[in-house]
Write an enzyme that holds these catalytic residues in place. Structure first.
Site, mmCIF file in Angstrom:
data_model
loop_
_atom_site.group_PDB
_atom_site.id
_atom_site.type_symbol
_atom_site.label_atom_id
_atom_site.label_comp_id
_atom_site.label_asym_id
_atom_site.label_seq_id
_atom_site.Cartn_x
_atom_site.Cartn_y
_atom_site.Cartn_z
ATOM 1 N N GLY A 11 0.795 -1.223 0.000
ATOM 2 C CA GLY A 11 0.000 0.000 0.000
ATOM 3 C C GLY A 11 0.832 1.279 0.000
ATOM 4 O O GLY A 11 0.443 2.271 -0.616
ATOM 5 N N ASN A 12 2.001 1.238 0.651
ATOM 6 C CA ASN A 12 2.800 2.472 0.746
ATOM 7 C C ASN A 12 3.471 2.843 -0.567
ATOM 8 O O ASN A 12 3.998 3.938 -0.710
ATOM 9 C CB ASN A 12 3.831 2.358 1.884
ATOM 10 C CG ASN A 12 4.906 1.343 1.571
ATOM 11 O OD1 ASN A 12 4.638 0.309 0.960
ATOM 12 N ND2 ASN A 12 6.116 1.615 1.973
ATOM 13 N N LYS A 127 -13.416 -10.321 4.511
ATOM 14 C CA LYS A 127 -12.834 -9.016 4.135
ATOM 15 C C LYS A 127 -13.915 -7.959 3.932
ATOM 16 O O LYS A 127 -14.708 -8.059 2.988
ATOM 17 C CB LYS A 127 -12.049 -9.152 2.828
ATOM 18 C CG LYS A 127 -10.783 -9.949 2.978
ATOM 19 C CD LYS A 127 -9.572 -9.083 2.684
ATOM 20 C CE LYS A 127 -8.303 -9.878 2.909
ATOM 21 N NZ LYS A 127 -7.149 -9.046 3.136
ATOM 22 N N LYS A 211 -2.711 -10.186 -2.097
ATOM 23 C CA LYS A 211 -1.697 -9.912 -3.114
ATOM 24 C C LYS A 211 -0.366 -10.624 -2.817
ATOM 25 O O LYS A 211 0.387 -10.946 -3.730
ATOM 26 C CB LYS A 211 -1.492 -8.412 -3.313
ATOM 27 C CG LYS A 211 -0.742 -7.692 -2.200
ATOM 28 C CD LYS A 211 0.662 -7.328 -2.601
ATOM 29 C CE LYS A 211 1.452 -6.592 -1.557
ATOM 30 N NZ LYS A 211 1.191 -6.695 -0.144
ATOM 31 N N LYS A 273 2.639 -12.181 4.361
ATOM 32 C CA LYS A 273 3.928 -11.988 3.691
ATOM 33 C C LYS A 273 4.894 -13.117 4.051
ATOM 34 O O LYS A 273 5.546 -13.684 3.184
ATOM 35 C CB LYS A 273 4.549 -10.640 4.076
ATOM 36 C CG LYS A 273 3.711 -9.468 3.609
ATOM 37 C CD LYS A 273 4.371 -8.147 3.907
ATOM 38 C CE LYS A 273 3.341 -7.051 4.044
ATOM 39 N NZ LYS A 273 2.271 -7.065 3.058
HETATM 40 P P1 ADP Z 1 1.290 -3.876 2.652
HETATM 41 O O1 ADP Z 1 0.383 -2.811 2.189
HETATM 42 O O2 ADP Z 1 2.695 -3.694 2.189
HETATM 43 O O3 ADP Z 1 0.771 -5.252 2.413
HETATM 44 P P2 ADP Z 1 0.683 -4.170 5.496
HETATM 45 O O4 ADP Z 1 0.309 -2.991 6.289
HETATM 46 O O5 ADP Z 1 -0.363 -5.153 5.104
HETATM 47 O O6 ADP Z 1 1.449 -3.618 4.218
HETATM 48 O O7 ADP Z 1 1.835 -4.984 6.256
HETATM 49 C C1 ADP Z 1 3.040 -4.370 6.690
HETATM 50 C C2 ADP Z 1 2.945 -3.978 8.166
HETATM 51 O O8 ADP Z 1 2.951 -5.137 8.986
HETATM 52 C C3 ADP Z 1 4.112 -3.198 8.696
HETATM 53 O O9 ADP Z 1 4.014 -1.835 8.378
HETATM 54 C C4 ADP Z 1 4.021 -3.446 10.213
HETATM 55 O O10 ADP Z 1 3.332 -2.392 10.851
HETATM 56 C C5 ADP Z 1 3.165 -4.692 10.316
HETATM 57 N N1 ADP Z 1 3.718 -5.809 11.096
HETATM 58 C C6 ADP Z 1 2.959 -6.671 11.810
HETATM 59 N N2 ADP Z 1 3.704 -7.611 12.409
HETATM 60 C C7 ADP Z 1 4.989 -7.341 12.075
HETATM 61 C C8 ADP Z 1 6.241 -7.972 12.390
HETATM 62 N N3 ADP Z 1 6.305 -9.051 13.165
HETATM 63 N N4 ADP Z 1 7.372 -7.427 11.866
HETATM 64 C C9 ADP Z 1 7.316 -6.343 11.082
HETATM 65 N N5 ADP Z 1 6.160 -5.708 10.753
HETATM 66 C C10 ADP Z 1 5.006 -6.193 11.241
HETATM 67 MG MG MG Z 2 -1.140 -6.045 3.210
#
Ligand code: ADP
Ligand code: MG
Length: 311
Positions: A11-12, A127, A211, A273
């Site tokens: 998303g970023n 969702k 995704k 992820k």
């Molecule tokens: P994207 O849009 O890239 O899919 P998400 O917001 O879904 O991003 O996922 C990334 C976020 O997951 C990070 O910004 C962080 O706040 C969060 N997060 C949750 N658990 C962890 C972890 N164990 N280590 C690192 N980040 C984590």
């Molecule tokens: Mg995500």
């Protein structure tokens, strides 16, 4: 060494409004162009949460108004988001490459991702998508359109859709041919448009494919060397946000699985992820998955930062 890399953008890397997105993708294009300039074969995947939410909401509001627009089915909203995001990404990446003297065609493929109609996810949609409704409006939508409506944290009623697992990518041959011919491809946007197979037909279903999982599937199909998941954090942590937080660099699949089972990764964000990264690393010896931030992508692939998961 020249690697084949599937880059999944979070998303970023995109933006919530068209203006913001058009600006953000110019930054997003830089680390991707770095990888291309270094000689790697790059395929791009991306999320679409805010964008498909915006399109879906606009369509719902418009169809409820006097404008007389038709109700837009959710898979069609997903297709629109792929086009809208793909347009911005291919526009920005083309420009960034040309600025570096690199003449490579960049193209977005509207991508359908096949899911199993018997996927357990269809029994329990999770969702939330689109607008908030009153209890009465929610009842009408349940009756007339067959939506699953749930109460969302006291803010009203919202539609929920299932999140099934990707099984195959309908346009995989097109993607493979383009990659073989040195094109930069943007595919499985938003996890792909979810479809189920009925004989020769692919039928769009209201669902959201993660995704991270769709990118992983595409990486396996392409026999990629790397799956790079670019997100908001430079590394994955255990005890995330706690006093004893520890950022991880190299992880074996066994270590990653152990931490997953211990609940170190948040289900809606980091867990998919790490799950996708582990699945990819396990799928064939030599395949590696890297989770890092957009800004650190280049250093990550050079082995200087990020969380690398491998066998
Ligand atoms: P994207 O849009 O890239 O899919 P998400 O917001 O879904 O991003 O996922 C990334 C976020 O997951 C990070 O910004 C962080 O706040 C969060 N997060 C949750 N658990 C962890 C972890 N164990 N280590 C690192 N980040 C984590
Ligand atoms: Mg995500």
């Amino acid at each position: 060494m020249k690697d084949k890399i599937v880059v999944a953008l979070g998303g970023n890397a995109l933006g919530k409004t068209p203006e913001e997105q058009l600006k953000l993708v110019k930054h997003t294009a830089k680390p991707i162009a770095d990888l291309i300039e270094a000689g790697h074969e790059v395929v791009i995947a991306h999320g679409n949460g805010p964008q498909v939410g915006m399109i879906n909401l606009a369509m719902e509001v418009s169809s409820k108004s006097d404008a007389g627009t038709p109700a837009m089915p959710f898979p069609e909203c997903g297709a629109m988001s792929q086009g809208y995001i793909g347009y911005h990404l291919q526009n920005a990446l083309r420009e960034e490459l040309l600025n570096r003297g690199i003449k490579k065609p960049v193209a977005t493929i509207i991508t359908q991702v096949i899911v199993d109609k018997n996927d357990k996810a269809f029994e329990k949609p999770t969702k939330p998508v689109g607008a908030f409704y009153t209890k009465e409006e929610a009842e009408v939508l349940k009756e007339t359109r067959g939506y699953t409506m749930v109460e969302d944290a006291g803010r009203g009623y919202r539609r929920v859709v299932p999140s099934p697992i990707p099984v195959d990518v309908a346009e995989k041959e097109a993607v493979m041919d383009l990659v073989k011919n040195d094109h930069i491809v943007i595919t499985v946007g938003g996890g792909g448009i979810p479809v189920v197979q009925e004989g020769n037909s692919l039928i769009g279903v209201p669902a959201v494919i993660d995704k991270d999982f769709a990118s992983e599937k595409m990486a396996e199909i392409l026999d990629a060397d790397y799956l790079i998941i670019l997100t908001a954090v430079e590394k994955v942590a255990i005890n995330y946000g706690k006093e004893n937080e520890k950022w991880l660099s190299d992880l074996s699949v066994e270590e990653a699985e152990k931490y997953m089972n211990e609940g170190h990764f948040a289900p809606g964000s980091m867990l998919p992820k790490v799950t996708a990264a582990v699945k990819f690393a396990k799928s064939k010896k030599g395949r590696k998955a890297l989770i890092t931030s957009l800004e650190k992508a280049k250093e990550g692939i050079e082995g200087k930062t990020g969380t690398l998961i491998s066998q």
